[in-house]
Design a protein around this motif. Structure first.
Motif, PDB file in Angstrom:
ATOM      1  N   PRO A 106      61.854 -11.072 -37.094  1.00  0.00           N
ATOM      2  CA  PRO A 106      61.005 -10.117 -36.372  1.00  0.00           C
ATOM      3  C   PRO A 106      59.651 -10.667 -35.940  1.00  0.00           C
ATOM      4  CG  PRO A 106      60.929  -9.657 -38.720  1.00  0.00           C
ATOM      5  CD  PRO A 106      61.945 -10.743 -38.540  1.00  0.00           C
ATOM      6  N   TYR A 107      59.311 -11.902 -36.317  1.00  0.00           N
ATOM      7  CA  TYR A 107      57.960 -12.415 -36.039  1.00  0.00           C
ATOM      8  C   TYR A 107      57.935 -13.525 -34.999  1.00  0.00           C
ATOM      9  CZ  TYR A 107      57.870 -10.215 -40.624  1.00  0.00           C
ATOM     10  OH  TYR A 107      58.068  -9.346 -41.662  1.00  0.00           O
ATOM     11  N   GLY A 108      59.069 -13.732 -34.312  1.00  0.00           N
ATOM     12  CA  GLY A 108      59.150 -14.842 -33.366  1.00  0.00           C
ATOM     13  C   GLY A 108      59.299 -14.416 -31.925  1.00  0.00           C
ATOM     14  N   ASP A 109      58.799 -13.232 -31.569  1.00  0.00           N
ATOM     15  CA  ASP A 109      58.979 -12.719 -30.219  1.00  0.00           C
ATOM     16  C   ASP A 109      57.892 -11.682 -29.918  1.00  0.00           C
ATOM     17  OD1 ASP A 109      60.054 -12.194 -27.723  1.00  0.00           O
ATOM     18  OD2 ASP A 109      62.040 -11.636 -28.443  1.00  0.00           O
ATOM     19  N   TRP A 110      57.719 -11.377 -28.636  1.00  0.00           N
ATOM     20  CA  TRP A 110      56.869 -10.297 -28.141  1.00  0.00           C
ATOM     21  C   TRP A 110      55.362 -10.545 -28.275  1.00  0.00           C
ATOM     22  CZ3 TRP A 110      58.902  -7.338 -24.650  1.00  0.00           C
ATOM     23  CH2 TRP A 110      60.281  -7.065 -24.671  1.00  0.00           C
ATOM     24  N   GLY A 111      54.604  -9.625 -28.911  1.00  0.00           N
ATOM     25  CA  GLY A 111      53.156  -9.738 -28.774  1.00  0.00           C
ATOM     26  C   GLY A 111      52.332  -9.376 -29.988  1.00  0.00           C
ATOM     27  N   SER A 112      52.906  -9.503 -31.181  1.00  0.00           N
ATOM     28  CA  SER A 112      52.117  -9.215 -32.374  1.00  0.00           C
ATOM     29  C   SER A 112      51.115 -10.336 -32.638  1.00  0.00           C
ATOM     30  CB  SER A 112      53.024  -9.063 -33.603  1.00  0.00           C
ATOM     31  OG  SER A 112      53.591 -10.313 -33.969  1.00  0.00           O
ATOM     32  N   LYS A 113      50.072 -10.010 -33.375  1.00  0.00           N
ATOM     33  CA  LYS A 113      49.108 -11.031 -33.773  1.00  0.00           C
ATOM     34  C   LYS A 113      49.804 -12.112 -34.605  1.00  0.00           C
ATOM     35  CE  LYS A 113      44.923  -9.857 -34.953  1.00  0.00           C
ATOM     36  NZ  LYS A 113      43.734  -9.353 -35.701  1.00  0.00           N
ATOM     37  N   LYS A 114      50.710 -11.698 -35.478  1.00  0.00           N
ATOM     38  CA  LYS A 114      51.466 -12.639 -36.314  1.00  0.00           C
ATOM     39  C   LYS A 114      52.149 -13.696 -35.446  1.00  0.00           C
ATOM     40  CE  LYS A 114      54.079 -14.124 -39.848  1.00  0.00           C
ATOM     41  NZ  LYS A 114      53.533 -14.984 -40.917  1.00  0.00           N
ATOM     42  N   TYR A 115      52.833 -13.238 -34.400  1.00  0.00           N
ATOM     43  CA  TYR A 115      53.581 -14.148 -33.543  1.00  0.00           C
ATOM     44  C   TYR A 115      52.657 -15.042 -32.719  1.00  0.00           C
ATOM     45  CZ  TYR A 115      56.529 -15.635 -29.583  1.00  0.00           C
ATOM     46  OH  TYR A 115      57.170 -16.364 -28.616  1.00  0.00           O
ATOM     47  N   LEU A 116      51.656 -14.455 -32.073  1.00  0.00           N
ATOM     48  CA  LEU A 116      50.813 -15.239 -31.167  1.00  0.00           C
ATOM     49  C   LEU A 116      50.045 -16.330 -31.899  1.00  0.00           C
ATOM     50  CD1 LEU A 116      49.410 -12.492 -28.755  1.00  0.00           C
ATOM     51  CD2 LEU A 116      51.312 -14.065 -28.395  1.00  0.00           C
ATOM     52  N   THR A 149      47.474  -7.134 -29.276  1.00  0.00           N
ATOM     53  CA  THR A 149      47.780  -8.369 -28.551  1.00  0.00           C
ATOM     54  C   THR A 149      46.520  -9.011 -27.993  1.00  0.00           C
ATOM     55  OG1 THR A 149      49.959  -7.482 -27.961  1.00  0.00           O
ATOM     56  CG2 THR A 149      49.152  -9.351 -26.685  1.00  0.00           C
ATOM     57  N   MET A 150      45.671  -8.205 -27.365  1.00  0.00           N
ATOM     58  CA  MET A 150      44.431  -8.751 -26.811  1.00  0.00           C
ATOM     59  C   MET A 150      43.486  -9.182 -27.927  1.00  0.00           C
ATOM     60  SD  MET A 150      45.008  -8.759 -23.601  1.00  0.00           S
ATOM     61  CE  MET A 150      46.770  -8.945 -23.991  1.00  0.00           C
ATOM     62  N   GLY A 151      43.517  -8.463 -29.038  1.00  0.00           N
ATOM     63  CA  GLY A 151      42.705  -8.857 -30.185  1.00  0.00           C
ATOM     64  C   GLY A 151      43.114 -10.215 -30.724  1.00  0.00           C
ATOM     65  N   ALA A 152      44.420 -10.495 -30.677  1.00  0.00           N
ATOM     66  CA  ALA A 152      44.898 -11.809 -31.124  1.00  0.00           C
ATOM     67  C   ALA A 152      44.379 -12.911 -30.207  1.00  0.00           C
ATOM     68  CB  ALA A 152      46.423 -11.824 -31.160  1.00  0.00           C
ATOM     69  N   LEU A 153      44.375 -12.652 -28.884  1.00  0.00           N
ATOM     70  CA  LEU A 153      43.839 -13.645 -27.946  1.00  0.00           C
ATOM     71  C   LEU A 153      42.356 -13.876 -28.193  1.00  0.00           C
ATOM     72  CD1 LEU A 153      45.613 -12.618 -24.596  1.00  0.00           C
ATOM     73  CD2 LEU A 153      46.329 -14.339 -26.263  1.00  0.00           C
ATOM     74  N   ASP A 154      41.621 -12.811 -28.433  1.00  0.00           N
ATOM     75  CA  ASP A 154      40.194 -12.925 -28.743  1.00  0.00           C
ATOM     76  C   ASP A 154      39.985 -13.753 -30.015  1.00  0.00           C
ATOM     77  OD1 ASP A 154      37.282 -12.034 -28.690  1.00  0.00           O
ATOM     78  OD2 ASP A 154      37.947 -11.067 -30.538  1.00  0.00           O
ATOM     79  N   LEU A 155      40.776 -13.465 -31.045  1.00  0.00           N
ATOM     80  CA  LEU A 155      40.670 -14.205 -32.306  1.00  0.00           C
ATOM     81  C   LEU A 155      40.903 -15.696 -32.086  1.00  0.00           C
ATOM     82  CD1 LEU A 155      40.583 -14.405 -35.458  1.00  0.00           C
ATOM     83  CD2 LEU A 155      43.054 -13.959 -35.399  1.00  0.00           C
ATOM     84  N   ILE A 156      41.914 -16.026 -31.275  1.00  0.00           N
ATOM     85  CA  ILE A 156      42.285 -17.419 -31.045  1.00  0.00           C
ATOM     86  C   ILE A 156      41.150 -18.182 -30.366  1.00  0.00           C
ATOM     87  CG2 ILE A 156      43.775 -18.797 -29.532  1.00  0.00           C
ATOM     88  CD1 ILE A 156      46.064 -16.809 -30.446  1.00  0.00           C
ATOM     89  N   VAL A 157      40.462 -17.539 -29.434  1.00  0.00           N
ATOM     90  CA  VAL A 157      39.311 -18.175 -28.800  1.00  0.00           C
ATOM     91  C   VAL A 157      38.198 -18.384 -29.826  1.00  0.00           C
ATOM     92  CG1 VAL A 157      37.455 -17.849 -27.115  1.00  0.00           C
ATOM     93  CG2 VAL A 157      39.826 -17.366 -26.476  1.00  0.00           C
TER      94      VAL A 157
END
Length: 335
Positions: A106-116, A149-157
């Motif tokens: 369940p963690y290898g697809d779509w748009g969860s923070k876990k996956y991204l 999903t957008m929060g994960a992108l923010d975190l990554i930056v």
């Protein structure tokens, strides 16, 4: 032998500002969707990358699932980067994405923070990089809150794993919402990557307006309709084509190569010839005519195709008559 790029490479390319950001993109970027997998010839992949960079193409676009098998395009890129391009890291833009299935469970697809977050860590290891320049969410996730999903992108930056973030294949409404969330978080949405070509114009129905109004860049993928807008299929399906290869990974379906589409391509080719361009060159120029398009992604199975694509930059303007003639062809049979 040590790779030494062409010293005149930056004179061969046009560079466009990506939205209202400080980043400039080459008008043509190299996509590694095809021809960089484990099943492909690494030396040919290397020659394609050399030719691209020698012609001022500074942006290499990947995704976690490019191959086949998934992940292998990043591995191939990482090998070539380490051997030939490491000294030029600060002259190169590298982008990758996550959003399609990459591993089981369940963690290898779509748009969860876990996956991204996990996917980017894997991508960085495969490519041998400390960071990517642009990280995309590859497709909308109907079940994960957009804020996550957008929060994960923010975190990554903020973690320093990406300099910029973007989205791909989001609808106009989804794009507007994503832009707002990222702006509120303090990590602007840099860019949107949609499919766009003469044969696929959905972005004209609101998306380009949203991007233009918000100062977000755009980089079009499949500008040649996966080969339909080249001379490759004007006489049917050749044996060495992507359609004939049955290799999967987004290969063009034979049922798309219809008599109607071939007839349109032949008519468009006649206009291209009058412009002293190949059909592919005119198709690229047609997408680039809109100043909201920051760059177009080209694919190549051999270095000569890169050189042909760069030739499109010699004529990016269209007369009113040419544009009307193109519209007439594209609207034939109500399409």
């Amino acid at each position: 032998m040590t790779y030494l790029p062409d010293t005149d490479r930056y004179q061969k390319m046009d560079y466009r500002r990506c939205g209202k950001s400080g980043l400039m993109l080459p008008a043509l970027s190299l996509g590694l969707w095809h021809n960089f997998g484990a099943i492909d010839n690494t030396e040919n992949s290397r020659n394609i990358m050399h030719t691209a960079f020698d012609n001022g193409i500074t942006h290499f676009d990947l995704a976690n699932n490019y191959g086949p098998p998934p992940g292998s395009a990043e591995t191939t890129f990482g090998q070539i980067f380490k051997e030939d391009f490491k000294a030029f890291r600060d002259e190169i833009l590298v982008s990758t994405k996550a959003g399609w299935q990459m591993w089981e469970g369940p963690y290898g697809d779509w748009g969860s923070k876990k996956y991204l977050v996990a996917s980017l860590d894997q991508s960085l290891k495969r490519m041998g990089l400390d960071y990517v320049d642009i990280y995309y969410h590859h497709r909308p996730d109907p079940n994960t809150p957009l804020e996550e999903t957008m929060g994960a992108l923010d975190l990554i930056v903020r973690q320093g794993k990406a300099l910029y973030v973007g989205i791909s294949s989001y609808s106009p409404t989804e794009t507007q919402n994503a832009i707002k969330i990222l702006k509120d978080l303090g990590t602007p949405c840099l860019i949107h990557q949609p499919r766009y070509s003469m044969f696929d114009r959905w972005v004209e129905d609101g998306l380009l307006d949203v991007l233009g109004e918000n100062g977000v860049g755009s980089i079009a993928f499949s500008p040649l309709a996966q080969g339909l807008l080249t001379n490759k299929y004007l006489d049917g399906i050749p044996q060495d084509s992507r359609a004939a290869s049955q290799r999967g990974n987004g290969a063009i379906a034979e049922d798309v190569i219809t008599p109607d589409n071939i007839a349109k391509a032949r008519s468009l080719n006649e206009i291209a010839a009058k412009r002293d361009q190949s059909l592919a060159q005119m198709a690229l120029a047609w997408v680039l005519k809109d100043n909201r398009i920051s760059s177009v992604l080209i694919g190549a199975s051999k270095p000569e195709q890169v050189i042909d694509s760069v030739g499109a930059l010699q004529n990016l303007t269209f007369t009113i008559d040419e544009l009307q003639a193109i519209e007439n062809i594209l609207n034939t049979n109500g399409n």
